[in-house]
Design a protein around this motif. Structure first.
Motif, mmCIF file in Angstrom:
data_model
loop_
_atom_site.group_PDB
_atom_site.id
_atom_site.type_symbol
_atom_site.label_atom_id
_atom_site.label_comp_id
_atom_site.label_asym_id
_atom_site.label_seq_id
_atom_site.Cartn_x
_atom_site.Cartn_y
_atom_site.Cartn_z
ATOM 1 N N PHE A 1 -22.562 33.441 41.882
ATOM 2 C CA PHE A 1 -21.657 33.588 41.617
ATOM 3 C C PHE A 1 -20.817 33.404 40.441
ATOM 4 N N TRP A 2 -19.591 34.131 39.990
ATOM 5 C CA TRP A 2 -19.274 33.612 38.489
ATOM 6 C C TRP A 2 -18.023 32.350 39.460
ATOM 7 N N ASP A 3 -17.555 32.799 40.729
ATOM 8 C CA ASP A 3 -16.646 32.161 41.794
ATOM 9 C C ASP A 3 -16.184 32.428 42.590
ATOM 10 N N GLU A 4 -15.466 32.865 43.249
ATOM 11 C CA GLU A 4 -15.452 32.941 44.932
ATOM 12 C C GLU A 4 -15.460 34.482 45.292
ATOM 13 N N GLN A 5 -14.806 34.912 44.107
ATOM 14 C CA GLN A 5 -14.174 36.364 44.173
ATOM 15 C C GLN A 5 -15.457 37.063 43.041
ATOM 16 N N HIS A 6 -16.258 36.797 42.497
ATOM 17 C CA HIS A 6 -16.820 37.338 41.845
ATOM 18 C C HIS A 6 -18.177 37.506 41.605
ATOM 19 N N GLY A 7 -19.202 38.341 42.297
ATOM 20 C CA GLY A 7 -20.222 38.047 42.270
ATOM 21 C C GLY A 7 -21.208 39.043 42.123
ATOM 22 N N ILE A 8 -22.760 38.229 42.053
ATOM 23 C CA ILE A 8 -23.557 39.889 41.651
ATOM 24 C C ILE A 8 -25.329 39.414 42.935
ATOM 25 N N ALA A 9 -25.341 40.128 42.790
ATOM 26 C CA ALA A 9 -27.289 40.362 43.277
ATOM 27 C C ALA A 9 -27.951 41.311 42.690
ATOM 28 N N PHE A 10 -29.242 40.962 42.632
ATOM 29 C CA PHE A 10 -30.144 42.204 42.048
ATOM 30 C C PHE A 10 -31.976 42.447 43.258
ATOM 31 N N SER A 11 -32.097 43.062 42.968
ATOM 32 C CA SER A 11 -33.546 43.849 43.866
ATOM 33 C C SER A 11 -34.564 43.886 42.829
ATOM 34 N N ASP A 12 -35.785 43.487 43.569
ATOM 35 C CA ASP A 12 -37.023 44.606 42.567
ATOM 36 C C ASP A 12 -36.688 46.076 42.449
ATOM 37 N N HIS B 1 -23.024 32.042 34.262
ATOM 38 C CA HIS B 1 -22.178 30.945 33.482
ATOM 39 C C HIS B 1 -21.187 32.119 32.961
ATOM 40 N N GLY B 2 -20.255 31.103 33.097
ATOM 41 C CA GLY B 2 -18.580 31.088 32.567
ATOM 42 C C GLY B 2 -17.869 32.128 33.579
ATOM 43 N N THR B 3 -17.456 32.979 32.698
ATOM 44 C CA THR B 3 -17.193 34.711 33.390
ATOM 45 C C THR B 3 -17.243 35.609 33.121
ATOM 46 N N SER B 4 -18.696 35.364 32.704
ATOM 47 C CA SER B 4 -19.315 37.049 32.364
ATOM 48 C C SER B 4 -21.104 36.768 32.038
ATOM 49 N N ASP B 5 -21.697 35.807 31.620
ATOM 50 C CA ASP B 5 -22.951 36.631 31.511
ATOM 51 C C ASP B 5 -23.560 35.536 32.725
ATOM 52 N N VAL B 6 -24.587 36.208 32.773
ATOM 53 C CA VAL B 6 -25.155 36.342 33.958
ATOM 54 C C VAL B 6 -27.066 36.737 33.833
ATOM 55 N N ARG C 1 -20.981 40.945 32.728
ATOM 56 C CA ARG C 1 -20.588 41.011 34.455
ATOM 57 C C ARG C 1 -22.204 42.487 34.513
ATOM 58 N N GLY C 2 -23.848 42.740 33.931
ATOM 59 C CA GLY C 2 -24.168 43.655 34.608
ATOM 60 C C GLY C 2 -24.174 44.821 33.607
ATOM 61 N N ARG C 3 -22.802 45.045 32.748
ATOM 62 C CA ARG C 3 -22.709 46.804 32.786
ATOM 63 C C ARG C 3 -24.089 46.905 31.133
ATOM 64 N N ASP C 4 -24.560 46.190 30.763
ATOM 65 C CA ASP C 4 -25.772 46.284 29.676
ATOM 66 C C ASP C 4 -26.311 45.317 29.755
ATOM 67 N N TRP C 5 -27.383 45.557 29.747
ATOM 68 C CA TRP C 5 -28.432 43.862 29.762
ATOM 69 C C TRP C 5 -29.650 44.521 28.496
ATOM 70 N N SER C 6 -29.963 43.039 27.976
ATOM 71 C CA SER C 6 -30.689 43.243 27.276
ATOM 72 C C SER C 6 -32.311 42.421 27.475
ATOM 73 N N VAL C 7 -33.776 41.992 27.381
ATOM 74 C CA VAL C 7 -34.281 41.404 27.981
ATOM 75 C C VAL C 7 -35.448 40.781 26.785
ATOM 76 N N ALA C 8 -36.091 39.768 26.870
ATOM 77 C CA ALA C 8 -37.153 39.311 25.832
ATOM 78 C C ALA C 8 -38.040 38.035 27.296
ATOM 79 N N THR C 9 -39.408 38.708 26.532
ATOM 80 C CA THR C 9 -40.231 37.611 27.110
ATOM 81 C C THR C 9 -40.732 36.447 27.210
ATOM 82 N N THR C 10 -41.196 35.916 28.119
ATOM 83 C CA THR C 10 -41.212 34.412 27.632
ATOM 84 C C THR C 10 -42.812 33.785 27.797
#
Length: 351
Positions: A127-138, A184-189, A206-215
Motif C-alpha cells: 500500500f502507498w497509503d491506507e486507501q491506495h494499494g496493489i496486489a499481484f498473482s502468478d 515507494h512514494g505515491t506511485s512507484d511499485v 501504479r501499474g499502468r505500464d511496466w519495465s522489467v530487468a533481470t537480476t
C-alpha cells in the motif's frame, strides 16, 4: 561447514551488530508468515489456519485470533496502519486467494476480494497509503495478474489485459513473506519473480505500464527474488536465493541504483549466510541498516546491503520495522515464533 560457520571461524561472532532478538509469546503455535509493525507499540502478524495476532503494548502481550470463515486459509501477508486497521492476504489457487480488512482491531473482518480468475495465485500486496494499494498473482496465460484499490479496498480492480506485464515461461512469484512486492512514494511499485528467471518488474505509475530487468539472483526451481525494499525512488535491494537449499549463500542479494529499470548487481562484500525470505530497514546509530531473515538465521548490513554480518541463527520467515521511525523490528516464524529486536548488552571490558 556452513557460511555462518566460516564467518565464525574468522572471528565474526554472531550478535556483533549490538542488537539481538528477544523472544515474545504470540499466543499461537501456527506457522507465522507475515508481520507488519505500525510503531513502537503496535504490530500485527499473520499465518496459517486463518490466524492473525496483534500487540498494542510493544509485544509484552499478543492476542491471537482467527478470521471467521477463514480457518482453512494461509495468511502470508499483513499490512497494518494502526491498532484498529489492517489488511490480510491469503494465498492459494482459485478462491483461496483473498483479501480481508478490519477497522476495529480484528473484532470483525470484511472480505474485500476473492479471486475468481482460473489459474491465478496471489502472492503479496502493498500500500502507498491506507486507501491506495496493489496486489499481484502468478501469471495466467502468460501475463501477470495485477489488482489495485483506490478506496481502501472497497473495490479491487484488475488491470486490463493490455497492460498486464508479460511473464516468461516457467516464471512465477513467491509468497514466502508477503514482501515480494514493494512500493515507494505515491506511485512507484516493484515486484520480484523467480523460477526460469530472477527478474524484477517496475511501474512508476501504479501499474499502468511496466519495465522489467533481470537480476543476478539465483534462478531455477525454488529460486529467485523473495523480498524487495526501496529506500528511495532509485535505490533498492532484493533478497532471496533458493528456499530448497537454505544454506547456500550465493545468488541471494542484489542492489539497484536506477529504480531497477535496467541494472541489478550483486554486492562485492559478504552476502547473507543463506537463503533469505525477507528484508527490512532499521535505523541504528542515525544510519540505515538492513535486516534480512530466513530459515537459517538473520543478518545485518550497515552499508546499504553491500556487505553483511550474521546476527543470529534463529529461523524466521518475515521481518518488519515501523515505517516512520524504523527504530525497532519484529520477526516471525515457525510454531508461532515472534521476536523483537532490542539492544544487546555491551561486551564486558577485557581486564
Amino acid at each position: 561447514m556452513t557460511t555462518a560457520g566460516v564467518w565464525l571461524a574468522l572471528g565474526l561472532a554472531l550478535g556483533s551488530a549490538d542488537v539481538k532478538w528477544e523472544p515474545q509469546t504470540s499466543g499461537t503455535t501456527v506457522r507465522l508468515r507475515g508481520v507488519s509493525a505500525v510503531d513502537a507499540r503496535v504490530a500485527w502478524a499473520s499465518g496459517d489456519k486463518g490466524t492473525f495476532v496483534r500487540t498494542t503494548d510493544g509485544g509484552k502481550t499478543w492476542k491471537a485470533a482467527t478470521v471467521p470463515g477463514a480457518e482453512g486459509l494461509d495468511f502470508r501477508d499483513v499490512d497494518a496502519f494502526s491498532e484498529r486497521t489492517a489488511y490480510l492476504l491469503s494465498i492459494g489457487a482459485g478462491d483461496q486467494s483473498r483479501i480481508y480488512k478490519t477497522t476495529d482491531g480484528g473484532e470483525h473482518w470484511t472480505l474485500q476480494f476473492t479471486n475468481a480468475l482460473p489459474g491465478a495465485f496471489f502472492n503479496a500486496m502493498a500500500f502507498w497509503d491506507e486507501q491506495h494499494g496493489i496486489a499481484f498473482s502468478d501469471p495466467v496465460e502468460g501475463q501477470l495478474v495485477v489488482i489495485t484499490t483506490e478506496d481502501g479496498g472497497a473495490t479491487w480492480k484488475p488491470a486490463p489485459s493490455g497492460v498486464r506485464p508479460a511473464a516468461l515461461a516457467g516464471e512465477a512469484g513467491f509468497a514466502a513473506s508477503g514482501t515480494s512486492i514493494a512500493v515507494h512514494g505515491t506511485s512507484d511499485v516493484w515486484f520480484g519473480l523467480g523460477g526460469s528467471a530472477a527478474r524484477v518488474f517496475h511501474s512508476a505509475n501504479r501499474g499502468r505500464d511496466w519495465s522489467v530487468a533481470t537480476t543476478p539472483m539465483a534462478s531455477g526451481e525454488g529460486a529467485g527474488v523473495f523480498s524487495l525494499y526501496f529506500w528511495s525512488p532509485s535505490a533498492g535491494i532484493a533478497v532471496g536465493g533458493n528456499y530448497k537449499q537454505p544454506e547456500v549463500a550465493t545468488g541471494n542479494v542484489a542492489l539497484t541504483l536506477d529504480a531497477g529499470k535496467k541494472k541489478w548487481s550483486a554486492p562485492a562484500g559478504n552476502p547473507p549466510h543463506g537463503y533469505r525470505s525477507c528484508v527490512a530497514p532499521l535505523t541504528r546509530e542515525r544510519r540505515m541498516w538492513l535486516l534480512a531473515v530466513g530459515p537459517t538465521g538473520s543478518d545485518v548490513s550497515k552499508d546499504a546491503g553491500r556487505s553483511w554480518e550474521p546476527l543470529d541463527t534463529t529461523g524466521f520467515h518475515a521481518v518488519s520495522t515501523p515505517p516512520r521511525t524504523r527504530d525497532t523490528a519484529w520477526a516471525v516464524g515457525e510454531e508461532g515464533r515472534i521476536a523483537k529486536l532490542v539492544a544487546a548488552a555491551p561486551a564486558p571490558k577485557q581486564p
